[in-house]
Scaffold this active site. Sequence first.
Site, short mmCIF file in Angstrom:
data_model
loop_
_atom_site.label_atom_id
_atom_site.label_comp_id
_atom_site.label_asym_id
_atom_site.label_seq_id
_atom_site.Cartn_x
_atom_site.Cartn_y
_atom_site.Cartn_z
N GLU A 51 7.55 2.70 0.37
CA GLU A 51 6.89 1.42 0.02
C GLU A 51 7.45 0.26 1.05
O GLU A 51 7.48 -0.73 0.15
CB GLU A 51 5.82 1.36 -0.79
CG GLU A 51 5.11 2.61 -0.74
CD GLU A 51 3.79 1.83 -2.00
OE1 GLU A 51 3.89 0.67 -2.40
OE2 GLU A 51 3.40 2.66 -2.57
N GLU A 100 1.89 9.80 -2.45
CA GLU A 100 1.04 8.64 -3.57
C GLU A 100 -0.37 9.44 -3.48
O GLU A 100 -0.52 8.35 -2.07
CB GLU A 100 2.07 7.29 -3.73
CG GLU A 100 2.70 7.58 -4.64
CD GLU A 100 3.15 5.88 -4.76
OE1 GLU A 100 2.20 5.01 -4.89
OE2 GLU A 100 4.11 5.71 -4.42
#
Length: 503
Positions: A173, A292
Amino acid sequence: MATARLTLDPGFRVGDLNRRLFGSFVEHMGRSVYTGIHEPGHPAADADGLRQDVMDLARELGVTLVRYPGGNFVSNYRWEDGVGPAADRPIRLDYAWRSIESNAFGLNEFMTWAGRTGVEPMMAVNLGTRGVAEAMDLLEYANHPGGTALSDLRRSHGVAEPHGIRLWCLGNEMDGPWQMGHKTAEEYGRLAAETARAMKRFDPTLQLVACGSSNAYIDTFASWEATVLEHTYEHVDMVSLHAYYQPVDGDVDSFLASGAEMDQMIGSVVATADHIGAKLRSKKKIKLSFDEWNVWYQSRFPGESALEWRTAPRLIEDVYDTVDAVVVGSLLITLLRHADRVDVACQAQLANIIAPIMTEPGGPAWRQTVFHPFALTARHARGTVLRVEPRSPVIETARYGEVPALWATATYDEESGDVAVFAVNRDRTSPLTVTLDLRPLPGLRVAGHVVLDGSGAAAAAVNTREEPDRVRPTAVDGTRTEDGRLTVELPPASWSMVRLVTA
């Protein structure tokens, strides 16, 4: 009663099902590791402190792959802290989750756990506060046989054989301002490309995942992927996607349709990747790693700044009800429907943190409601994903507009002839009668039909330590094929699975 129809035909296929779609995630966060999978002194722990009750549930869940050690945690992590004699390991501050990290559990402990559990490791490297050199050091320590400083260091730590880790995440991320070492797309793309180039010089058969957007609502979504792939396209194999879902302002109708958002996100990333491939005149197709995903009630989380410095705090331990399980089942359907491009998927996380498995320190482990659709899909989805295009009534949602009430997919195992059908009725007020045309697959009979019914009083039911089996799939009797057709009744807000075998 509303009705819907679909046809199963082995001639219409999405693609072969990659077993890596049934992945999970273990991060050094809250109680995911400590008192989750690792608890020395627990009655169920083995000699290495690994909880065998959790290992048993992970096998039952059908997990094939586990991503480690993060997550936000990895962007501030020194992998060297987690190897060598445990008594010599430094205690550090984890700035991602404002926790105190003992480093009692690290790379070699994780690899021992993965081997005993029977899962493939997916290792993440720190490209937040570190870079190419540290990634290469980790790779040498983990995968080189011996005869060098770092491979011999591993051997001195009691691990004679290389771990042979094949799948690697290039950071986590990095588009997010919350991330330690957050970068622009240009900065990250350049770093990821150079890291990938170096890692593939070590071993060109490694599979590498570049960071995509952390969610579909961040301002840089799609432009981030485009810029990063401009740099990395020929050096990586996949780009990542992350997404979490919850009811917004009590809007359960839209929540049940979360698969529509996941479906659109996958389509957008595929389109962006293919655009860059065309621009670069590449014959390569970038695959997707949805590493995720889950239901997560983020509105209940006060944010990292509200946390106190603690060791393994009780953090983000959402308790899931039956509707949450129906949504998880629908997200699995969405992933299967994109089996041609999604090669990896990881439900986040495995234990305690927004997890299908809950544990109590010194006490039991049990299955949350969301355990069941994952376990049954992982167990019975086999072979090829069929291209299923239902004709269904639509329902109106505030968030996504009109969506089909029926969300479904099916898999076909050509070797055995077995078929598994997975279906969700998104309408929480009306049942749905679904007719399946099976004539292109003659000779099938029903081997089992189960349902998770999220309607009425059952919607809010949860599993707890005291009632660990309150919510579980219910067998449906009397479902039969007739004249090459199968009719199934789907309750409102429900997930169903029908297994068909050759007579």
